[in-house]
Design a protein around this motif. Structure first.
Motif, PDB file in Angstrom:
ATOM      1  N   PHE A 118      -9.212   9.220  -1.142  1.00 26.35           N
ATOM      2  CA  PHE A 118      -9.523   7.897  -0.601  1.00 26.35           C
ATOM      3  C   PHE A 118      -8.306   7.119  -0.102  1.00 26.35           C
ATOM      4  O   PHE A 118      -8.446   6.257   0.772  1.00 26.35           O
ATOM      5  CB  PHE A 118     -10.255   7.064  -1.658  1.00 26.35           C
ATOM      6  N   LEU A 119      -7.099   7.408  -0.628  1.00 33.24           N
ATOM      7  CA  LEU A 119      -5.983   6.508  -0.336  1.00 33.24           C
ATOM      8  C   LEU A 119      -4.709   7.158   0.183  1.00 33.24           C
ATOM      9  O   LEU A 119      -3.802   6.458   0.613  1.00 33.24           O
ATOM     10  CB  LEU A 119      -5.654   5.690  -1.594  1.00 33.24           C
ATOM     11  N   ARG A 178      -2.481  16.195   2.404  1.00 33.50           N
ATOM     12  CA  ARG A 178      -3.729  15.852   1.690  1.00 33.50           C
ATOM     13  C   ARG A 178      -4.461  17.083   1.146  1.00 33.50           C
ATOM     14  O   ARG A 178      -4.762  17.146  -0.059  1.00 33.50           O
ATOM     15  CB  ARG A 178      -4.657  15.046   2.611  1.00 33.50           C
ATOM     16  N   HIS A 203       2.486   1.714  -3.453  1.00 32.84           N
ATOM     17  CA  HIS A 203       1.539   2.225  -4.452  1.00 32.84           C
ATOM     18  C   HIS A 203       1.284   3.721  -4.258  1.00 32.84           C
ATOM     19  O   HIS A 203       1.263   4.494  -5.215  1.00 32.84           O
ATOM     20  CB  HIS A 203       0.238   1.407  -4.359  1.00 32.84           C
ATOM     21  N   ILE A 204       1.160   4.154  -3.004  1.00 31.03           N
ATOM     22  CA  ILE A 204       0.914   5.575  -2.734  1.00 31.03           C
ATOM     23  C   ILE A 204       2.134   6.418  -3.118  1.00 31.03           C
ATOM     24  O   ILE A 204       2.008   7.469  -3.762  1.00 31.03           O
ATOM     25  CB  ILE A 204       0.560   5.781  -1.246  1.00 31.03           C
ATOM     26  N   PRO A 260      -8.001   4.456   7.597  1.00 29.41           N
ATOM     27  CA  PRO A 260      -8.501   5.063   6.357  1.00 29.41           C
ATOM     28  C   PRO A 260      -7.893   6.442   6.148  1.00 29.41           C
ATOM     29  O   PRO A 260      -7.758   7.234   7.086  1.00 29.41           O
ATOM     30  CB  PRO A 260     -10.013   5.155   6.606  1.00 29.41           C
ATOM     31  N   ALA A 261      -7.532   6.739   4.915  1.00 26.41           N
ATOM     32  CA  ALA A 261      -6.783   7.963   4.627  1.00 26.41           C
ATOM     33  C   ALA A 261      -7.520   9.211   5.089  1.00 26.41           C
ATOM     34  O   ALA A 261      -6.919  10.139   5.619  1.00 26.41           O
ATOM     35  CB  ALA A 261      -6.483   8.046   3.131  1.00 26.41           C
ATOM     36  N   ASN A 309       0.829  -1.207   0.000  1.00 25.92           N
ATOM     37  CA  ASN A 309       0.000   0.000   0.000  1.00 25.92           C
ATOM     38  C   ASN A 309       0.861   1.254   0.000  1.00 25.92           C
ATOM     39  O   ASN A 309       0.621   2.206  -0.751  1.00 25.92           O
ATOM     40  CB  ASN A 309      -0.929   0.000   1.222  1.00 25.92           C
ATOM     41  N   ARG A 310       1.910   1.259   0.826  1.00 24.65           N
ATOM     42  CA  ARG A 310       2.809   2.409   0.861  1.00 24.65           C
ATOM     43  C   ARG A 310       3.530   2.587  -0.478  1.00 24.65           C
ATOM     44  O   ARG A 310       3.736   3.709  -0.942  1.00 24.65           O
ATOM     45  CB  ARG A 310       3.827   2.237   1.992  1.00 24.65           C
ATOM     46  N   HIS A 344      -8.227   9.992  -6.065  1.00 24.11           N
ATOM     47  CA  HIS A 344      -7.259   9.032  -5.534  1.00 24.11           C
ATOM     48  C   HIS A 344      -6.684   9.507  -4.199  1.00 24.11           C
ATOM     49  O   HIS A 344      -6.583   8.745  -3.232  1.00 24.11           O
ATOM     50  CB  HIS A 344      -6.139   8.839  -6.559  1.00 24.11           C
TER      51      HIS A 344
END
Length: 531
Positions: A461-462, A328, A265-266, A490-491, A262-263, A458
């Motif tokens: 949500f992430l 964010r 991909h982000i 959750p982000a 997950n990290r 994107h």
């Protein structure tokens, strides 16, 4: 040799590595429309037609291609020799590439030199953020790492005006001189790094604990060995190093394991999306865009340069507020605004544009749509507003964010991988845009506008918030407290903890922080998760 511990001075010298990328961008964008360049590298039927669209795309993209390869390798160089040494290696490579580019006798030699320049940019762009993030206190990390983007904007602006001034010189010196002058900042970077300390976290990973503590005292304690913040930071680094060593060996494949995917991909998309905003395309090919708006000659170059000034000035707000506002909100506001200006430009060119014919506007075949009057002014205004929206948002944050996501033992390789995503898309877009302007014309803007809408969704949500959190604490947002799943928080429920971190930097609650987060039970729990 005396080492300087002021974190602002450390950042000011090391970010010159980012400035080299800026020098490359504008040395190309300012030169590709000049008569001397078009005549010397001519491939068309006329005396000054210049390279074909595909060839020019390849020349521009060759630097990004070299950067992609080098950024992947930079993790190994950085982990083996240290963050400082990796940056210095990049500076030496840059000088070699500049010599070849400056002496280029034909297009293949020019491309080879730009690929070598790309090796430097790939190493420095990946490892300068790692170096600064590992040496900066959490409450200042965003502005210090983000200063790399500011250095890029300064490099773009300075080199553009140097190239513009040299364009009045007769003969090939018009482009050889600016390409040769690019060596000066790399020389300053190489020797300047000698007076800076090594990353304390890298020193700790090599069991050089005394040096690690000395660097923390120098940079975070302002020379005071009894500083509570130094004690807290040293203890945290030591305990996380012990935890990491109880896990499995690390490699690039580790980044794709369930724990880290997950990290990864982000981090990758933070860099990929920064390219898909279309900003570097605007920087490389702004002369094409303004030619469509009817600008020619010196007016074209001067009008193009205004966006470089905007880029420098508008990056400053990010450096001042990104640690307060958070990552964010900054990213989502930026991509929403950029989508607005891109849709507007596409609509203006579609509604009011005319076809100038296969020769393009003013002999620039990539300027395949022409607008005039009020529509022309609106296109220029939207282009400036686009730059003003990118500069304080995706520009700096795309460099700040990825190094914050990963633990110490993976940070060098992880940032190398995420930065490679930036460069492979930079390469693809640099090659794609000249023929895109010819073939799909105004629709090129719509493509990037849709990307900007997608990245807003994107991020919401992430992408979790990392502002103000010590590097060793970011892991908690990604991992299930019971160690059963790696889903994380959750982000949209994450938030900045800058205030808490600032208190810790001043020693408030230090004992409780160490007791709660680094108790023997917690160390044992995280060690089991790694295994």
């Amino acid at each position: 040799m005396k080492k300087f511990g002021n974190v602002y001075l450390i950042a000011a010298i090391s970010i010159i590595g980012g400035g080299l990328f800026g020098f490359d961008i504008s040395s190309m964008s300012a030169i590709i429309a000049t008569d001397a360049y078009l005549r010397y590298f001519n491939q068309g039927p006329g005396d000054a037609s210049g390279p074909t669209a595909n060839t020019q795309g390849g020349i521009t993209a060759s630097m990004a291609g070299g950067s992609w390869l080098a950024s992947l390798c930079s993790g190994f160089i950085s982990d083996r020799f240290g963050r400082k040494t990796a940056i210095q290696i990049g500076a030496v490579i840059w000088c070699i590439g500049c010599i070849i580019v400056c002496a280029a006798q034909d297009i293949p030699m020019l491309i080879v030199g730009r690929i070598i320049n790309g090796f430097c940019v790939g190493i420095c762009s990946a490892q300068v953020p790692v170096y600064i993030s590992e040496i900066a206190p959490p409450s200042k990390r965003g502005r210090l790492v983000g200063a790399q983007q500011w250095a890029i904007t300064w490099g773009i602006m300075i080199m553009f005006y140097i190239s513009y001034g040299c364009s009045f010189i007769d003969g090939t010196a018009a482009f050889r001189l600016p390409w040769g002058l690019q060596m000066i900042p790399a020389i300053i970077l190489f020797f300047g790094m000698m007076f800076l300390p090594e990353s304390p976290r890298w020193l700790a990973s090599k069991d050089r604990w005394e040096e690690c503590e000395e660097v923390l005292i120098l940079t975070h304690g302002h020379g005071d060995p009894s500083s509570p913040w130094v004690a807290r930071e040293f203890q945290e680094i030591k305990e996380w190093i012990e935890i990491e060593r109880q896990g499995k060996a690390t490699s690039f494949l580790t980044l794709f394991s369930p724990r880290y995917i997950n990290r990864t991909h982000i981090g990758l998309f933070a860099q990929i999306w920064s390219q898909l905003t279309g900003m570097n395309v605007m920087m490389y090919y702004i002369t094409y865009v303004f030619a469509m708006a009817g600008l020619t000659g010196n007016t074209l170059l001067v009008s193009s340069s205004i966006q470089y000034v905007i880029n420098v000035v508008m990056t400053v707000p990010a450096l001042l507020f990104v640690d307060r506002v958070g990552r964010r909100p900054t990213l989502m506001i930026g991509s929403t605004l950029m989508a607005t200006w891109l849709f507007a430009n596409g609509g203006l060119l579609a509604s009011y544009g005319t076809d100038p014919g296969p020769g393009g506007v003013g002999g620039i075949k990539e300027a395949s749509v022409q607008v005039s009057g009020a529509a022309s002014k609106a296109v220029i205004a939207c282009s400036y507003l686009f730059v003003a929206s990118y500069a304080p948002t995706w520009g700096p944050v795309s460099w700040i964010y990825p190094p914050e996501l990963f633990p110490n033992h993976l940070r060098g390789k992880a940032n190398a991988l995420t930065t490679s995503g930036n460069w492979i898309f930079n390469f693809a877009l640099g090659y794609f845009v000249p023929p895109a302007f010819i073939n799909i014309k105004w629709k090129t803007y719509i493509v990037f506008a849709v990307f900007c809408v997608a990245m807003t969704i994107h991020v919401f949500f992430l992408f979790p918030e990392t502002a103000g959190k010590p590097l060793e604490e970011v892991t908690e947002m990604f991992e299930d407290p019971n160690g059963i799943k790696y889903l994380g928080t959750p982000a949209w429920k994450t938030s900045s903890v800058a205030k808490k971190t600032q208190e810790l930097e001043h020693g408030i609650g230090l004992e409780k922080k160490i007791d709660d987060e680094h108790s023997p039970e917690r160390v044992e729990e995280v060690a089991k998760q790694d295994v």
